[in-house]
Write a protein that holds these residues in place. Structure first.
Motif, mmCIF file in Angstrom:
data_model
loop_
_atom_site.group_PDB
_atom_site.id
_atom_site.type_symbol
_atom_site.label_atom_id
_atom_site.label_comp_id
_atom_site.label_asym_id
_atom_site.label_seq_id
_atom_site.Cartn_x
_atom_site.Cartn_y
_atom_site.Cartn_z
ATOM 1 N N LEU A 37 -3.696 -12.903 -6.380
ATOM 2 C CA LEU A 37 -3.560 -13.604 -7.650
ATOM 3 C C LEU A 37 -2.788 -12.734 -8.626
ATOM 4 N N THR A 38 -2.182 -13.363 -9.612
ATOM 5 C CA THR A 38 -1.601 -12.600 -10.706
ATOM 6 C C THR A 38 -2.729 -12.176 -11.652
ATOM 7 N N GLY A 71 -2.166 -3.194 -22.352
ATOM 8 C CA GLY A 71 -0.818 -2.874 -21.918
ATOM 9 C C GLY A 71 -0.389 -3.596 -20.665
ATOM 10 N N LEU A 72 -0.955 -4.784 -20.435
ATOM 11 C CA LEU A 72 -0.635 -5.546 -19.222
ATOM 12 C C LEU A 72 0.084 -6.859 -19.533
ATOM 13 N N ALA A 73 0.542 -7.022 -20.763
ATOM 14 C CA ALA A 73 1.162 -8.295 -21.152
ATOM 15 C C ALA A 73 2.356 -8.627 -20.255
ATOM 16 N N ASP A 74 3.165 -7.626 -19.937
ATOM 17 C CA ASP A 74 4.344 -7.871 -19.104
ATOM 18 C C ASP A 74 4.004 -7.996 -17.622
ATOM 19 N N ALA A 75 2.782 -7.618 -17.250
ATOM 20 C CA ALA A 75 2.370 -7.667 -15.839
ATOM 21 C C ALA A 75 1.459 -8.851 -15.551
ATOM 22 N N GLY A 76 1.226 -9.692 -16.557
ATOM 23 C CA GLY A 76 0.302 -10.812 -16.365
ATOM 24 C C GLY A 76 0.739 -11.790 -15.302
ATOM 25 N N ALA A 77 2.052 -11.933 -15.116
ATOM 26 C CA ALA A 77 2.583 -12.861 -14.118
ATOM 27 C C ALA A 77 2.851 -12.180 -12.775
ATOM 28 N N LYS A 78 2.467 -10.951 -12.657
ATOM 29 C CA LYS A 78 2.707 -10.166 -11.448
ATOM 30 C C LYS A 78 1.451 -10.170 -10.584
ATOM 31 N N VAL A 136 -1.668 -7.206 -6.176
ATOM 32 C CA VAL A 136 -1.361 -6.343 -5.031
ATOM 33 C C VAL A 136 -0.187 -5.415 -5.344
ATOM 34 N N ASP A 137 0.636 -5.805 -6.311
ATOM 35 C CA ASP A 137 1.798 -5.002 -6.688
ATOM 36 C C ASP A 137 1.512 -4.104 -7.899
ATOM 37 N N TYR A 138 0.281 -4.112 -8.381
ATOM 38 C CA TYR A 138 -0.093 -3.241 -9.499
ATOM 39 C C TYR A 138 -0.264 -1.798 -9.015
ATOM 40 N N SER A 139 -0.065 -0.868 -9.931
ATOM 41 C CA SER A 139 -0.434 0.516 -9.658
ATOM 42 C C SER A 139 -1.959 0.641 -9.713
#
Length: 274
Positions: free
Chosen positions: A105-106, A137-144, A147-150
């Motif tokens: 999931l994103t 600090g995850l606003a830009d990563a919300g659609a990611k 599994v691709d997160y650090s």
């Protein structure tokens, strides 16, 4: 009431944010947690520390219903974790180390899913998700996809899901592990604000400086037992928490000549066993 084996004053467990009585878990005939008794008062920012393998995670896993104890009982916000699990779980927000994650999931999808499980209104979930993602600090990563997160980003999205329903008791296992210093400072501010508004935070950590600077109460666990618990200032008594910790659990030192070969440079062909 005082626990005669640990010298810790105990009160009515249903009045505490989190309380455990005689909490024990035995693996292979050996206790990972050994008759633990502990009261964590409402409104506290409570740190639980101990050496590796001391039983911190085992105790928190039993206290939150993830692992069934060999014996003993736990309460969260007055609810018996094993007799009234739904009420206890509604009251807690949990960040547990090593649990499976819906990482396909994103970040936004995970928060939406958790919000639906918690029975929150969809509009509330969307508003809180945006605020949490922005604050962490995850606003830009919300659609990611997660599994691709650090590792640090994953830790932060798991904190966001624990906070989403505004729990009474927030229980965090190593919440700042792998988190960068800037995010770590923001998370500490969030936790302080949470307790200032009436919530309770229980966190485990290996970092004494974090616990000393952030928490107002602390318990030191060693060999599956609580050996010291109380207000940080009462336990420190003018010393550093690290010094108290080393005194309580016992320090280690290298033996004379141990690892003396480190840093040296052997000549080619030299017998390294000499």
């Amino acid at each position: 009431m005082t626990d005669p084996t640990q010298g810790i004053r105990l009160t009515d467990p249903t009045l505490q944010a989190l309380a455990v009585r005689d909490l024990t878990k035995i693996y292979g005939g050996q206790p990972a947690a050994d008759s633990i008794n502990l009261d964590i008062p409402r409104g506290a920012l409570y740190g639980i520390v101990g050496p590796n393998g001391a039983g911190k995670t085992t105790m928190l896993s039993m206290a939150t219903g993830l692992v069934r104890p060999t014996r003993g009982t736990a309460w969260v916000a007055g609810a018996n974790v094993w007799e009234d699990p739904l009420r206890a779980k509604r009251a807690m927000g949990l960040l547990a180390d090593g649990l499976p994650i819906f990482d396909r999931l994103t970040g936004r999808e995970l928060l939406s899913y958790v919000g639906a499980l918690r029975g929150l209104d969809e509009t509330v979930v969307q508003e809180r998700s945006m605020e949490l993602l922005d604050a962490l600090g995850l606003a830009d990563a919300g659609a990611k996809r997660i599994v691709d997160y650090s590792a640090g980003m994953t830790k932060k999205i798991l904190l966001a899901q624990a906070l989403l329903h505004n729990p009474e008791v927030l229980i965090l296992d190593e919440p700042l592990e792998a988190v960068d210093p800037v995010s770590g400072r923001l998370i500490q501010e969030i936790l302080r604000n949470f307790t200032a508004a009436g919530g309770t935070v229980v966190l485990s950590s290996h970092v004494m400086e974090l616990v000393e600077g952030l928490c107002d109460h602390v318990a030191i666990i060693n060999q599956g037992r609580v050996v010291v618990a109380g207000h940080v200032n009462d336990i420190r008594r003018g010393r550093s928490l690290t010094d108290v910790f080393v005194d309580v659990v016992g320090g280690a030192a290298l033996g004379e000549g141990s690892l003396s070969w480190l840093g040296g440079r052997d000549e080619p062909g030299e017998d390294k066993r000499r």
